[in-house]
Design a protein around this motif. Sequence first.
Motif: not given
Length: 89
Positions: A26-54
Amino acid sequence: MAATSAPIKVDVGTDQLISHAAHFLGKAKKDVVELAVREYIESHRSEINEGVRAALSQLDGSSASAISLLADVPTDRLQDYGGMPAASE
Protein backbone atom coordinates in the motif's frame (compact mmCIF):
# COMPACT_ATOMS: atom_id res chain seq x y z
CA MET A 1 13.23 23.47 1.29
CA ALA A 2 11.14 21.14 -0.84
CA ALA A 3 12.43 17.68 -1.57
CA THR A 4 13.42 17.07 -5.15
CA SER A 5 13.48 13.76 -6.97
CA ALA A 6 15.70 12.30 -9.64
CA PRO A 7 14.76 9.52 -12.03
CA ILE A 8 16.47 6.16 -11.74
CA LYS A 9 16.48 3.33 -14.25
CA VAL A 10 15.99 -0.30 -13.33
CA ASP A 11 15.45 -3.34 -15.50
CA VAL A 12 11.92 -4.54 -16.23
CA GLY A 13 12.10 -7.42 -13.74
CA THR A 14 13.17 -5.12 -10.92
CA ASP A 15 10.45 -2.64 -11.82
CA GLN A 16 7.88 -5.43 -11.59
CA LEU A 17 9.19 -6.42 -8.15
CA ILE A 18 8.95 -2.81 -7.01
CA SER A 19 5.44 -2.50 -8.42
CA HIS A 20 4.24 -5.68 -6.71
CA ALA A 21 5.81 -4.72 -3.39
CA ALA A 22 4.32 -1.24 -3.57
CA HIS A 23 0.88 -2.61 -4.37
CA PHE A 24 0.81 -5.17 -1.57
CA LEU A 25 2.37 -2.80 0.97
CA GLY A 26 0.00 0.00 0.00
CA LYS A 27 2.90 2.34 -0.72
CA ALA A 28 4.09 4.36 -3.69
CA LYS A 29 6.86 2.82 -5.78
CA LYS A 30 9.17 5.70 -4.90
CA ASP A 31 8.64 5.02 -1.20
CA VAL A 32 9.49 1.33 -1.64
CA VAL A 33 12.67 2.21 -3.54
CA GLU A 34 13.69 4.85 -1.00
CA LEU A 35 13.22 2.49 1.95
CA ALA A 36 14.98 -0.36 0.15
CA VAL A 37 17.99 1.79 -0.70
CA ARG A 38 18.24 3.17 2.83
CA GLU A 39 18.06 -0.35 4.32
CA TYR A 40 20.64 -1.63 1.83
CA ILE A 41 23.06 1.19 2.60
CA GLU A 42 22.61 0.74 6.33
CA SER A 43 23.26 -3.00 6.09
CA HIS A 44 26.40 -2.40 3.97
CA ARG A 45 27.66 0.67 5.86
CA SER A 46 30.89 -1.00 7.01
CA GLU A 47 31.78 -2.00 3.43
CA ILE A 48 31.02 1.53 2.18
CA ASN A 49 33.11 3.08 4.94
CA GLU A 50 35.96 0.69 4.14
CA GLY A 51 35.83 1.82 0.50
CA VAL A 52 35.85 5.48 1.54
CA ARG A 53 38.86 4.92 3.81
CA ALA A 54 40.69 3.07 1.02
CA ALA A 55 40.00 5.93 -1.40
CA LEU A 56 41.11 8.57 1.09
CA SER A 57 44.32 6.69 1.78
CA GLN A 58 45.22 7.06 -1.92
CA LEU A 59 44.88 10.84 -1.82
CA ASP A 60 47.90 12.93 -0.89
CA GLY A 61 46.46 16.36 -1.66
CA SER A 62 47.81 16.51 -5.18
CA SER A 63 45.78 16.83 -8.36
CA ALA A 64 47.58 13.77 -9.70
CA SER A 65 46.35 11.58 -6.86
CA ALA A 66 42.77 12.86 -7.27
CA ILE A 67 42.80 12.23 -11.03
CA SER A 68 44.40 8.85 -10.49
CA LEU A 69 41.64 7.84 -8.08
CA LEU A 70 38.80 9.19 -10.25
CA ALA A 71 40.17 7.73 -13.49
CA ASP A 72 41.31 4.46 -11.88
CA VAL A 73 44.75 4.96 -13.39
CA PRO A 74 47.90 4.63 -11.25
CA THR A 75 49.68 7.97 -10.81
CA ASP A 76 52.83 6.59 -12.43
CA ARG A 77 50.78 5.87 -15.60
CA LEU A 78 49.13 9.31 -15.92
CA GLN A 79 51.90 10.41 -18.28
CA ASP A 80 50.79 7.65 -20.67
CA TYR A 81 47.45 9.46 -20.93
CA GLY A 82 48.82 12.94 -21.49
CA GLY A 83 50.14 13.71 -18.02
CA MET A 84 49.23 16.61 -15.80
CA PRO A 85 49.17 20.23 -16.97
CA ALA A 86 51.92 22.46 -15.64
CA ALA A 87 50.95 24.63 -12.66
CA SER A 88 51.05 27.79 -14.84
CA GLU A 89 48.44 26.46 -17.28
